[in-house]
Write a protein that holds these residues in place. Structure first.
Motif, PDB file in Angstrom:
ATOM      1  N   ALA A  20       0.837  -1.208   0.000  1.00  0.00           N
ATOM      2  CA  ALA A  20       0.000   0.000   0.000  1.00  0.00           C
ATOM      3  C   ALA A  20       0.872   1.259   0.000  1.00  0.00           C
ATOM      4  O   ALA A  20       0.584   2.244  -0.711  1.00  0.00           O
ATOM      5  CB  ALA A  20      -0.928  -0.002   1.195  1.00  0.00           C
ATOM      6  N   PHE A  21       1.962   1.244   0.749  1.00  0.00           N
ATOM      7  CA  PHE A  21       2.873   2.392   0.788  1.00  0.00           C
ATOM      8  C   PHE A  21       3.545   2.602  -0.568  1.00  0.00           C
ATOM      9  O   PHE A  21       3.680   3.733  -1.039  1.00  0.00           O
ATOM     10  CB  PHE A  21       3.918   2.179   1.886  1.00  0.00           C
ATOM     11  CG  PHE A  21       4.907   3.297   1.990  1.00  0.00           C
ATOM     12  CD1 PHE A  21       4.540   4.515   2.530  1.00  0.00           C
ATOM     13  CD2 PHE A  21       6.212   3.137   1.524  1.00  0.00           C
ATOM     14  CE1 PHE A  21       5.448   5.553   2.616  1.00  0.00           C
ATOM     15  CE2 PHE A  21       7.120   4.171   1.603  1.00  0.00           C
ATOM     16  CZ  PHE A  21       6.742   5.381   2.160  1.00  0.00           C
ATOM     17  N   MET A  22       3.949   1.526  -1.216  1.00  0.00           N
ATOM     18  CA  MET A  22       4.583   1.637  -2.530  1.00  0.00           C
ATOM     19  C   MET A  22       3.598   2.177  -3.569  1.00  0.00           C
ATOM     20  O   MET A  22       3.957   2.988  -4.419  1.00  0.00           O
ATOM     21  CB  MET A  22       5.129   0.273  -2.974  1.00  0.00           C
ATOM     22  CG  MET A  22       6.310  -0.214  -2.142  1.00  0.00           C
ATOM     23  SD  MET A  22       7.694   0.917  -2.178  1.00  0.00           S
ATOM     24  CE  MET A  22       8.181   0.789  -3.868  1.00  0.00           C
ATOM     25  N   ASN A  23       2.343   1.750  -3.480  1.00  0.00           N
ATOM     26  CA  ASN A  23       1.322   2.274  -4.390  1.00  0.00           C
ATOM     27  C   ASN A  23       1.143   3.778  -4.185  1.00  0.00           C
ATOM     28  O   ASN A  23       0.997   4.537  -5.150  1.00  0.00           O
ATOM     29  CB  ASN A  23      -0.010   1.552  -4.187  1.00  0.00           C
ATOM     30  CG  ASN A  23       0.031   0.134  -4.713  1.00  0.00           C
ATOM     31  OD1 ASN A  23       0.865  -0.187  -5.561  1.00  0.00           O
ATOM     32  ND2 ASN A  23      -0.849  -0.706  -4.205  1.00  0.00           N
TER      33      ASN A  23
END
Length: 169
Positions: A20-23
């Motif tokens: 989710a953080f990478m997205n």
């Protein structure tokens, strides 16, 4: 047996899902780069007015001075005196009249590149920038299109002499 349960739960909590953080970063970084303001800094080289002007043997050179006063503009030659005084109107300084006068002088003295701006103490910085733009370039029509013609790009800045008040006031 109790130790084993504790050991297993510690091993499971070490795995962190960062999908989710990478997205979020994939979306946020391009957005920030697109919306960033890339400003261009322009530097204009200024000179101090010369104390003694170099003169040719047969005739003195034209030394343009634009005195910016709170109520008028005074364009003159340091050696020859006042060329023209342009009164300040209700809308401000008449930059069109100044530009026309400077274009006439540039036509007579095409090799002349320098001018001195002399300002009174209460003249604002915005006015100084407007005058610098007005004496550097002029917008003229050539072949049906509007182009910028160079006037006097080498600008020196100094303090204006005290205004001489007439006795009729």
């Amino acid at each position: 047996m109790r130790r084993r349960r504790y050991h297993n739960s510690a091993a499971q909590s070490a795995d962190i899902d960062i999908t989710a953080f990478m997205n979020l970063m994939v979306i946020l970084v391009p957005f920030l780069l697109i919306t960033a303001v890339f400003s261009r800094i322009t530097i204009l080289e200024l000179n101090l007015p010369a104390a003694n002007a170099a003169q040719s043997a047969n005739k003195p050179q034209l030394q343009l001075e634009l005195v910016i006063r709170s109520d008028r503009l005074e364009l003159g030659d340091r050696n020859g005196g006042l060329i023209k005084s342009i009164a300040k109107g209700d809308e401000g300084y008449d930059l069109a009249a100044l530009s026309t006068l400077l274009q006439q002088l540039k036509a007579r003295y095409p090799e002349k590149r320098d001018i001195t701006l002399l300002l009174e103490a209460e003249i604002s910085y915005d006015t100084l920038v407007e005058m610098m733009d007005a004496v550097r370039l002029a917008e003229v029509v050539q072949s049906g299109s509007l182009v910028q013609a160079e006037l006097f790009p080498e600008i020196a800045v100094g303090d204006a002499p005290l205004a001489v008040r007439s006795a009729s006031r």
